[in-house]
Design a protein around this motif. Structure first.
Motif, PDB file in Angstrom:
ATOM      1  N   GLU A   1      -2.759  11.380  18.109  1.00 32.57           N
ATOM      2  CA  GLU A   1      -2.702  11.701  19.535  1.00 32.57           C
ATOM      3  C   GLU A   1      -1.266  11.627  20.044  1.00 32.57           C
ATOM      4  N   PHE A   2      -0.367  12.189  19.235  1.00 33.61           N
ATOM      5  CA  PHE A   2       1.062  12.157  19.528  1.00 33.61           C
ATOM      6  C   PHE A   2       1.522  13.549  19.937  1.00 33.61           C
ATOM      7  N   LEU A   3       2.240  13.620  21.027  1.00 32.39           N
ATOM      8  CA  LEU A   3       2.915  14.838  21.454  1.00 32.39           C
ATOM      9  C   LEU A   3       4.207  14.422  22.126  1.00 32.39           C
TER      10      LEU A   3
ATOM     11  N   PRO B   1      -1.704  19.629  36.785  1.00 33.50           N
ATOM     12  CA  PRO B   1      -2.982  19.460  36.086  1.00 33.50           C
ATOM     13  C   PRO B   1      -2.908  19.615  34.567  1.00 33.50           C
ATOM     14  N   VAL B   2      -2.065  20.510  34.071  1.00 33.20           N
ATOM     15  CA  VAL B   2      -1.994  20.703  32.621  1.00 33.20           C
ATOM     16  C   VAL B   2      -1.502  19.439  31.929  1.00 33.20           C
ATOM     17  N   ALA B   3      -0.705  18.634  32.594  1.00 34.27           N
ATOM     18  CA  ALA B   3      -0.200  17.394  32.007  1.00 34.27           C
ATOM     19  C   ALA B   3      -1.305  16.356  31.825  1.00 34.27           C
ATOM     20  N   LEU B   4      -2.430  16.545  32.493  1.00 31.37           N
ATOM     21  CA  LEU B   4      -3.547  15.612  32.377  1.00 31.37           C
ATOM     22  C   LEU B   4      -4.478  15.963  31.219  1.00 31.37           C
ATOM     23  N   ALA B   5      -4.263  17.097  30.601  1.00 29.62           N
ATOM     24  CA  ALA B   5      -5.095  17.528  29.475  1.00 29.62           C
ATOM     25  C   ALA B   5      -4.764  16.685  28.238  1.00 29.62           C
ATOM     26  N   PRO B   6      -5.664  16.690  27.253  1.00 29.70           N
ATOM     27  CA  PRO B   6      -5.372  15.977  26.004  1.00 29.70           C
ATOM     28  C   PRO B   6      -4.124  16.561  25.317  1.00 29.70           C
ATOM     29  N   PRO B   7      -3.482  15.773  24.450  1.00 25.69           N
ATOM     30  CA  PRO B   7      -2.248  16.232  23.794  1.00 25.69           C
ATOM     31  C   PRO B   7      -2.379  17.584  23.092  1.00 25.69           C
ATOM     32  N   SER B   8      -3.478  17.836  22.415  1.00 25.25           N
ATOM     33  CA  SER B   8      -3.645  19.120  21.712  1.00 25.25           C
ATOM     34  C   SER B   8      -3.607  20.297  22.680  1.00 25.25           C
ATOM     35  N   GLU B   9      -4.280  20.162  23.807  1.00 20.35           N
ATOM     36  CA  GLU B   9      -4.280  21.241  24.799  1.00 20.35           C
ATOM     37  C   GLU B   9      -2.900  21.437  25.397  1.00 20.35           C
ATOM     38  N   ARG B  10      -2.202  20.339  25.669  1.00 23.24           N
ATOM     39  CA  ARG B  10      -0.846  20.449  26.223  1.00 23.24           C
ATOM     40  C   ARG B  10       0.075  21.133  25.219  1.00 23.24           C
ATOM     41  N   PHE B  11      -0.023  20.774  23.937  1.00 22.76           N
ATOM     42  CA  PHE B  11       0.819  21.398  22.916  1.00 22.76           C
ATOM     43  C   PHE B  11       0.573  22.901  22.859  1.00 22.76           C
ATOM     44  N   HIS B  12      -0.684  23.294  22.846  1.00 26.27           N
ATOM     45  CA  HIS B  12      -0.976  24.726  22.761  1.00 26.27           C
ATOM     46  C   HIS B  12      -0.588  25.466  24.035  1.00 26.27           C
TER      47      HIS B  12
ATOM     48  N   ALA C   1       0.842  -1.201   0.000  1.00 23.72           N
ATOM     49  CA  ALA C   1       0.000   0.000   0.000  1.00 23.72           C
ATOM     50  C   ALA C   1       0.875   1.246   0.000  1.00 23.72           C
ATOM     51  N   ALA C   2       0.312   2.335  -0.475  1.00 20.88           N
ATOM     52  CA  ALA C   2       1.027   3.618  -0.457  1.00 20.88           C
ATOM     53  C   ALA C   2       1.255   4.040   0.989  1.00 20.88           C
ATOM     54  N   PRO C   3       2.352   4.733   1.258  1.00 21.08           N
ATOM     55  CA  PRO C   3       2.616   5.200   2.628  1.00 21.08           C
ATOM     56  C   PRO C   3       1.482   6.091   3.121  1.00 21.08           C
ATOM     57  N   ARG C   4       1.216   6.010   4.403  1.00 19.91           N
ATOM     58  CA  ARG C   4       0.193   6.844   5.030  1.00 19.91           C
ATOM     59  C   ARG C   4       0.873   8.090   5.583  1.00 19.91           C
ATOM     60  N   TRP C   5       0.435   9.248   5.122  1.00 18.00           N
ATOM     61  CA  TRP C   5       1.020  10.505   5.551  1.00 18.00           C
ATOM     62  C   TRP C   5       0.233  11.069   6.718  1.00 18.00           C
ATOM     63  N   VAL C   6       0.954  11.607   7.683  1.00 18.72           N
ATOM     64  CA  VAL C   6       0.376  12.171   8.891  1.00 18.72           C
ATOM     65  C   VAL C   6       0.737  13.653   8.945  1.00 18.72           C
ATOM     66  N   SER C   7      -0.260  14.476   9.171  1.00 18.27           N
ATOM     67  CA  SER C   7      -0.040  15.912   9.342  1.00 18.27           C
ATOM     68  C   SER C   7       0.417  16.169  10.782  1.00 18.27           C
ATOM     69  N   TYR C   8       1.380  17.068  10.930  1.00 20.52           N
ATOM     70  CA  TYR C   8       1.836  17.407  12.280  1.00 20.52           C
ATOM     71  C   TYR C   8       2.156  18.888  12.373  1.00 20.52           C
TER      72      TYR C   8
ATOM     73  N   LEU D   1       4.321  17.184   7.079  1.00 27.74           N
ATOM     74  CA  LEU D   1       3.762  15.860   6.805  1.00 27.74           C
ATOM     75  C   LEU D   1       4.853  14.833   7.033  1.00 27.74           C
ATOM     76  N   CYS D   2       4.491  13.719   7.624  1.00 27.09           N
ATOM     77  CA  CYS D   2       5.458  12.662   7.870  1.00 27.09           C
ATOM     78  C   CYS D   2       4.755  11.317   7.830  1.00 27.09           C
ATOM     79  N   GLN D   3       5.524  10.271   7.888  1.00 28.40           N
ATOM     80  CA  GLN D   3       4.961   8.936   8.025  1.00 28.40           C
ATOM     81  C   GLN D   3       5.025   8.459   9.473  1.00 28.40           C
ATOM     82  N   ASP D   4       5.935   9.050  10.254  1.00 30.06           N
ATOM     83  CA  ASP D   4       6.089   8.675  11.654  1.00 30.06           C
ATOM     84  C   ASP D   4       6.463   9.919  12.463  1.00 30.06           C
ATOM     85  N   PRO D   5       5.583  10.381  13.368  1.00 27.85           N
ATOM     86  CA  PRO D   5       5.881  11.591  14.146  1.00 27.85           C
ATOM     87  C   PRO D   5       7.156  11.505  14.986  1.00 27.85           C
ATOM     88  N   ARG D   6       7.476  10.329  15.508  1.00 26.48           N
ATOM     89  CA  ARG D   6       8.701  10.192  16.327  1.00 26.48           C
ATOM     90  C   ARG D   6       9.941  10.428  15.463  1.00 26.48           C
TER      91      ARG D   6
END
Length: 137
Positions: free
Chosen positions: A44-46, A88-99, A8-15, A118-123
């Motif tokens: 859900e990667f941060l 407490p901020v560390a318990l927020a979802p990844p998007s909230e922690r990033f912002h 299959a074609a690589p799956r691209w991930v927006s970051y 865009l990447c195939q692997d965020p790490r």
């Protein structure tokens, strides 16, 4: 790499990413890059990678309290990782922690504007961005 079916074609991930930088004299605005954060919402990667070794920080950033700087960088990484001991901020979802981590500040540790990619692997993207913007020769 993000899993894909064989052939299959690589799956691209927006970051989104931001460079962490030290601004030793906030009133001047000059900065020194010391880390990178990558957030891939759909995965859900941060994660954050920063210089946390005292000798490396001393060599890169003169005239600051290096022990305090290391504690702040480790605390920021703990927030990015969702470590409950980071408060407490560390318990927020990844998007909230990033912002929260990339919010504009008038402090010694600041974030660059947020950039996209865009990447195939965020790490892997995190490691590549760290090498590009932070690592020394």
């Amino acid at each position: 790499m993000t899993a894909t079916a064989k052939g299959a074609a690589p799956r691209w991930v927006s970051y989104d990413f931001a460079v962490l930088r030290i601004v030793p004299h906030v009133y001047v605005g000059a900065f020194i890059p010391v880390g990178v954060m990558v957030h891939a919402r759909t995965e859900e990667f941060l994660a954050m990678r920063a210089i946390e070794e005292l000798d490396a920080l001393r060599a890169r950033v003169p005239e600051v309290d290096h022990e305090l700087l290391v504690r702040y960088l480790r605390a920021a990484r703990a927030v990015a990782e969702g470590d409950p001991s980071a408060g407490p901020v560390a318990l927020a979802p990844p998007s909230e922690r990033f912002h929260w981590l990339t919010a504009p500040r008038s402090d010694v540790i600041q974030s660059s504007p947020i950039h996209e990619g865009l990447c195939q692997d965020p790490r892997t993207a995190l490691d590549e961005l760290y090498e590009r913007f932070v690592a020394i020769g």
